[in-house]
Design a protein around this motif. Structure first.
Motif, PDB file in Angstrom:
ATOM      1  N   ARG A  44       0.769  -1.297  -0.107  1.00 30.26           N
ATOM      2  CA  ARG A  44       0.013   0.284  -0.217  1.00 30.26           C
ATOM      3  C   ARG A  44       1.036   1.840   0.565  1.00 30.26           C
ATOM      4  N   PRO A  45       0.972   1.965  -1.099  1.00 29.91           N
ATOM      5  CA  PRO A  45       2.134   3.289  -1.228  1.00 29.91           C
ATOM      6  C   PRO A  45       1.818   3.748  -0.358  1.00 29.91           C
ATOM      7  N   THR A  46       2.084   4.893   0.496  1.00 27.99           N
ATOM      8  CA  THR A  46       2.240   6.126   1.957  1.00 27.99           C
ATOM      9  C   THR A  46       2.458   6.854   1.304  1.00 27.99           C
ATOM     10  N   LYS A  47       2.658   7.128   0.439  1.00 28.29           N
ATOM     11  CA  LYS A  47       3.020   8.457   0.147  1.00 28.29           C
ATOM     12  C   LYS A  47       1.964   8.964  -1.588  1.00 28.29           C
ATOM     13  N   ASN A  48       2.573   9.939  -2.264  1.00 27.16           N
ATOM     14  CA  ASN A  48       2.467  10.350  -3.201  1.00 27.16           C
ATOM     15  C   ASN A  48       3.003  10.610  -4.473  1.00 27.16           C
ATOM     16  N   TYR A  49       3.336   9.691  -5.118  1.00 24.30           N
ATOM     17  CA  TYR A  49       5.262  10.294  -6.445  1.00 24.30           C
ATOM     18  C   TYR A  49       5.286  11.189  -6.992  1.00 24.30           C
ATOM     19  N   LEU A  50       3.703  11.595  -7.041  1.00 21.27           N
ATOM     20  CA  LEU A  50       4.172  12.973  -8.032  1.00 21.27           C
ATOM     21  C   LEU A  50       3.873  14.678  -7.547  1.00 21.27           C
ATOM     22  N   SER A  51       4.061  14.019  -5.261  1.00 17.60           N
ATOM     23  CA  SER A  51       3.709  15.182  -4.956  1.00 17.60           C
ATOM     24  C   SER A  51       4.912  16.493  -5.257  1.00 17.60           C
ATOM     25  N   TYR A  52       5.706  16.157  -5.926  1.00 17.96           N
ATOM     26  CA  TYR A  52       7.015  17.368  -5.860  1.00 17.96           C
ATOM     27  C   TYR A  52       6.180  17.907  -7.684  1.00 17.96           C
TER      28      TYR A  52
END
Length: 225
Positions: A44-52
């Protein structure tokens, strides 16, 4: 390669696919697929990988025509048919048969249509005279672009092939080294085992000799008395 590589600081990969055997064995592919499926189900991903990245503006390149077309598609409305009104030459209505102004507008419209068709004919004649050479130049440019793209593609394919050959050679060399080290390890382990057996045997023999020596000493003492 032969060493252990770190991926994302969490997963360690230790494999030599050009050297390792057994990938085609029955059940191996199914077992690998089951492991991937099981990990995918747990992950389960714990963060948004496109947040930057900045929030995309999908309407940045929309024109009014494109926007109206999107609205029409969203409303599920049919596309407007091609309007031929600009090519029509309507006569004055029955109520304007005697109106000079209405007739003058019709004449002006006819003259505009005639001029438009004359311009189209001139454009066709210009294209017939000069369009061939322009089209040849365009085709030559396209052929040059295709040739350059093909050369670039061949260069990348060669780089990929060279990289794969390098990986294969390094993995085969690493695999041979690992096999040699494994053989040496097995040989040393076997020798250690033989040495341990010899030591145990010698210890048993020493114990027996000591036992015999002790028994002889006891017998001598009894004989002395």
């Amino acid at each position: 390669m032969a060493g252990t590589a770190s991926v994302a600081g969490e997963v360690f990969v230790d494999a030599l696919p050009y050297f390792d055997q057994g990938y085609d064995a029955a059940g191996v592919r199914e077992a690998a697929a089951a492991l991937v499926e099981e990990e995918t189900r747990r992950y389960r991903p714990t963060k948004n990988y496109l947040s930057y990245l900045t929030t995309p503006d999908f309407s940045a390149f929309e024109t009014e025509i494109v926007r109206n077309e999107f609205e029409r598609l969203g409303a599920r409305q049919p596309m407007d048919l091609l309007s031929m009104k600009r090519y029509e030459l309507p006569a004055p209505s029955s109520g304007q048969k005697n109106d000079v102004t209405a007739w003058q507008e019709c004449v002006n419209n006819s003259m505009a249509q005639l001029e438009h068709q004359a311009v189209r004919i001139e454009n066709l004649e210009l294209m017939s005279q000069y369009g061939t050479n322009a089209w040849k130049v365009y085709n030559d440019n396209l052929a040059f672009m295709i040739e350059m793209a093909q050369k670039e593609l061949q260069k990348f394919r060669k780089q990929i092939q060279d990289l794969n050959w390098q990986r294969k050679n390094e993995q085969l060399a690493g695999g041979a080294k690992l096999r040699e080290l494994e053989s040496n390890w097995v040989s040393l382990v076997s020798k250690n085992y033989e040495i341990e057996r010899a030591i145990v045997q010698l210890e048993n023999e020493v114990a027996e000799l000591r036992q015999q020596q002790g028994d002889e000493n006891k017998e001598n003492i009894r004989q002395d008395f």
